[in-house]
Every structure is written in C-alpha cells, then in structure tokens.
Design an enzyme around this catalytic site. Structure first.
Site, PDB file in Angstrom:
ATOM      1  N   LYS A 118       0.852  -1.194   0.000  1.00 22.36           N
ATOM      2  CA  LYS A 118       0.000   0.000   0.000  1.00 22.36           C
ATOM      3  C   LYS A 118       0.875   1.226   0.000  1.00 22.36           C
ATOM      4  CE  LYS A 118      -4.481   0.968   0.417  1.00 22.36           C
ATOM      5  NZ  LYS A 118      -5.612   0.087   0.062  1.00 22.36           N
TER       6      LYS A 118
HETATM    7  N1  GLU Z   1      -7.383   0.207  -3.135  1.00 20.51           N
HETATM    8  C1  GLU Z   1      -8.188  -0.946  -3.396  1.00 20.51           C
HETATM    9  C2  GLU Z   1      -8.256  -1.833  -2.162  1.00 20.51           C
HETATM   10  O1  GLU Z   1      -8.049  -1.384  -1.058  1.00 20.51           O
HETATM   11  C3  GLU Z   1      -7.783  -1.665  -4.662  1.00 20.51           C
HETATM   12  C4  GLU Z   1      -6.412  -2.249  -4.655  1.00 20.51           C
HETATM   13  C5  GLU Z   1      -5.970  -2.814  -6.002  1.00 20.51           C
HETATM   14  O2  GLU Z   1      -6.795  -2.894  -6.903  1.00 20.51           O
HETATM   15  O3  GLU Z   1      -4.806  -3.166  -6.100  1.00 20.51           O
HETATM   16  O4  GLU Z   1      -8.576  -2.982  -2.242  1.00 20.51           O
END
Ligand code: GLU
Length: 428
Positions: A118
């Site tokens: 993240k």
């Molecule tokens: N930000 C989204 C989540 O928390 C999508 C993450 C992604 O598609 O890699 O799942």
C-alpha cells in the site's frame, strides 16, 4: 462465537484507533485457531519492506513544497505486491502498514496470485490544482520506482486517487523504463490498458457479498433497509448496484453530511445530484442530517464505505443493523468487532467484502500482460464466480471453527500464505 479472548492487556484494546494493532488482533486470533508458531507469526505479520520518501514539488504560485509519502510492501510470498495509493492529510505509517497487510490477506482470501502493499502520500488533494497533483504523482512515482514493477509491486487507486492518477504513474514509469508498461498499475483509463468493469468492481463485490450474506441469514433484498456511509467509488457505486438489486437505500453520506428517507432514496437521482453539485447538500427528497447521526439510523444492512475506525467501542453497542458489509478497509475497530460478534450482528469483513476491486485489478493485469482484452460480461461473471466462491469458503470456515466471518476470512487467508511459506522455505 465468543469474544472471551478480549484481554485488557491486548494492545488493540488500549490503542483502539491504531489500524495496525487492529489488523494484528485479527491476525493473531486467526493464528491461534491455526496453531501457528511464533516464528511464522512474526514473518507473516511484519511488512517485508517500508519505503519513506520526500518529494519536492513546485506549486502553482512558484514556491516549492516538500511532501512525504510511503510505499509499504507487506508480503510477496504469493506474488507481486498489490495495493492502492491514497492521498490524504492524515496518512501515517501505521495506517499504511495495516492497509498493506490487509491487501495480503485480501488477495489471499480471493486466491489471486498477489501479495500485499500500500502507498500513501500526506497531502490535501482538495486544496491542490490538477497540475500540482500531476507533479506530485510523478515525483512520488519516481521516488518509489526502484521497488515497483509488473512482477514486483503493482499500485492501484485508493482514497482520493483515480484513473487519471494511474495514467500519470503509468506514463512516468514507462518514460523511465523506455517502454510502455501498462501492467505497472491497475485502475487505469480504458484507453491505456484499463479493464472494463474495474471502476464498478469494488461496489459490485460489495453487492455480491451482500446478496450472499442475505441468503445465509434468510433475508430478502426488498425487505432490507440499507444505510451506506460514503458515496465515492465504493459507496456510490455500491449503493447504485444494491438499489438495482431491489434493496431499499434509506441513507447515504458524503464528507459534509448524510441524507435520509425511510421510504428509500431514488439512488440514480442522488448520484446525478452529486455529480452535478459535488455534494449531497440540496438534494430534495430526503431529510439532511449531520454525519454523526447516520450510524444511529434504523436499518437492516449497514455498508461502511468511507474510511477506517467508524464502528468503535462508542457506537458498536447501539448501532441497529442485523448485517454489516464492509466496503471500506478497516471501518470496524478490533474492540468493536468483538462487541458486534457478541451481539450476533453478522459482519462480512473488509478483506472479503471489498475484494472485488483488487480482483478486477488482477484481471486488468492479466489482460495487460496478454495484450488481449475481455468483454465486460466476462469480467463481471469471473468476478462474481470468485466472490461467490470466496464467500462460501469463508462461511464454511466460520462454521468449522465456530468463529465470526472476520476470523474465518483471516483463517482462510493466513492459512494460504503460511502454506506457501512452508513450501518455499527460507532462502537464507
Ligand atoms: N485500493 C483498493 C483496495 O483497497 C484496490 C487495490 C488494487 O486494486 O490493487 O482494495
């Protein structure tokens, strides 16, 4: 289904709003059921790598402002890191750490071949121009580029980032790599390698999870009154899809307040109003309430789809739904989670309920690497298949261990990662 393990000495009890401690609490509860030893727990809980970067950006008025950002790679045992990038003023390392770990468990729960990561940048996008956001995004991409790559770490949108942000990341990376590398990010615009259905995917996954949970507890959409917290990519689209399925959406919110109509909101009209005015304020066929009152409203299903730490020890004893489907990441603190379990409220946890987004991100990455693109029907039906199967696996596990769905989701996820860990062994 008891929460007798809620020890006063547990750090997650003492620092309720620290998302990493909440994550660790969920992790350890599941690890206890799996009988994982200390060594594996340490390996699986701590992030593999944490990068903190500072980025000077020229602002429109000619001054230079230095921004701070993070990219945290939690785990790569099952594949490249996958996870979004958020832009927000309150981004902090423990939050990004927790979100990166949740991505590992999320990808594992739906069994897609990724680990978790993240990113976050401390900034207030509402006060920044498009040009400033573009320069910040490009500076951030350059700063973290050494650890990115289609086989290493693949970012995506999260809070306050979207298709345009992903396009800038893709371009910045590609210009440095000297070749167009579409699979470096997902959630891109369609014209540069995005996938049909990606924009709606998280909301669609929330809707599928709600349908499966309703079947499990013997309820029907038309008798289900829904409160949706949030109206962005997850809340807005989730509300629209639930409305199409026949659910009665009685309240929806944005950052300024919420609207409420016990007879059910005309969700397409609400979303049109939101698009035209930028806020829910002024929508006519509803009463307007402050956000602090939304979670107290009468409803059968609550969809928290805004941010972390919304259901806490302060409101978990009084909120009214029978069912909660977590669209946001970490909307329920560990303390609140125990209270909800004791009250018999069924919670479809974030790592399952909002996994539709990353699942279609996986489809996008596959399509980019094949250079061959699927129809929206194929994307949606494969998404549905994965969500329904994952829900069934988690609910079977919940019965087997006599635990809530959150603990069951962690058990499924951690067991898969631990199996890979044992199979691969230690490199050193
Ligand atoms: N930000 C989204 C989540 O928390 C999508 C993450 C992604 O598609 O890699 O799942």
């Amino acid at each position: 289904m008891s929460s007798g393990h809620a020890l006063a000495t547990d750090p997650a009890m003492q620092d309720e709003f620290n998302p990493f401690l909440s994550m660790a609490r969920g992790f350890n509860t599941a690890a206890d059921h799996l009988g994982l030893d200390e060594g594996i727990r340490d390996v699986l809980q701590q992030p593999d790598r944490e990068l903190k970067v500072t980025m000077p950006v020229r602002m429109d008025d000619g001054t230079v402002k230095v921004f701070t950002g993070y990219r945290i790679q939690h785990n790569t045992l099952r594949g490249p890191c996958k996870g979004g990038i958020r832009f927000a003023p309150d981004v902090n390392p423990d939050e990004v750490r927790a979100l990166s770990a949740w991505m590992t468990w999320k990808c594992s729960v739906v069994n897609i071949p990724f680990g978790g990561g993240k990113g976050g940048v401390i900034c207030d996008p509402r006060t920044m121009s498009t040009g400033e956001l573009e320069r910040l995004t490009r500076a951030y991409t350059i700063a973290i580029m050494d650890i990115l790559g289609p086989d290493r770490d693949v970012p995506a949108p999260d809070m306050n980032t979207g298709e345009q942000t992903m396009a800038w990341i893709m371009d910045t990376y590609s210009m440095h790599a000297r070749s167009t590398t579409t699979a470096i990010v997902t959630g891109k615009p369609l014209s540069i390698g995005g996938s049909l259905g990606r924009r709606e995917a998280t909301g669609r996954g929330v809707m599928i999870s709600a349908n499966e949970a309703l079947k499990m507890i013997g309820m029907r959409p038309e008798n289900t009154r829904v409160v949706v917290q949030g109206s962005g990519n997850v809340g807005g689209i989730g509300a629209q899809l639930l409305h199409q399925e026949g659910y009665r959406i009685v309240s929806i919110s944005d950052m300024y307040g919420c609207i409420h109509n016990t007879h059910g909101l005309d969700v397409p009209a609400v979303l049109l109003h939101l698009r035209e005015n930028g806020r829910l304020d002024g929508f006519r066929e509803a009463e307007h309430l402050p956000n602090t009152e939304q979670l107290d409203l009468d409803c059968d299903l609550l969809v928290p789809a805004a941010t972390e730490n919304q259901i806490t020890s302060k409101n978990a004893n009084t909120i009214k739904p029978k069912l909660i489907v977590e669209g946001a990441n970490g909307p329920t603190t560990a303390v609140a989670s125990d209270i909800l379990t004791d009250r018999g409220i069924v919670v479809v946890p974030d790592i399952l309920a909002n996994a539709g987004g990353v699942t279609v991100s996986y489809f996008e990455w596959v399509q980019d690497r094949m250079g061959y693109f699927w129809t929206e029907e194929i994307v949606n039906s494969r998404l549905e298949q994965i969500m329904v199967q994952s829900f069934a696996e988690v609910s079977t596990t919940a019965k087997k261990y006599d635990v809530c769905l959150r603990t069951a989701a962690y058990i499924v996820a951690i067991d898969r990662v631990a199996t890979v860990y044992r199979m691969r062994g230690l490199f050193s």
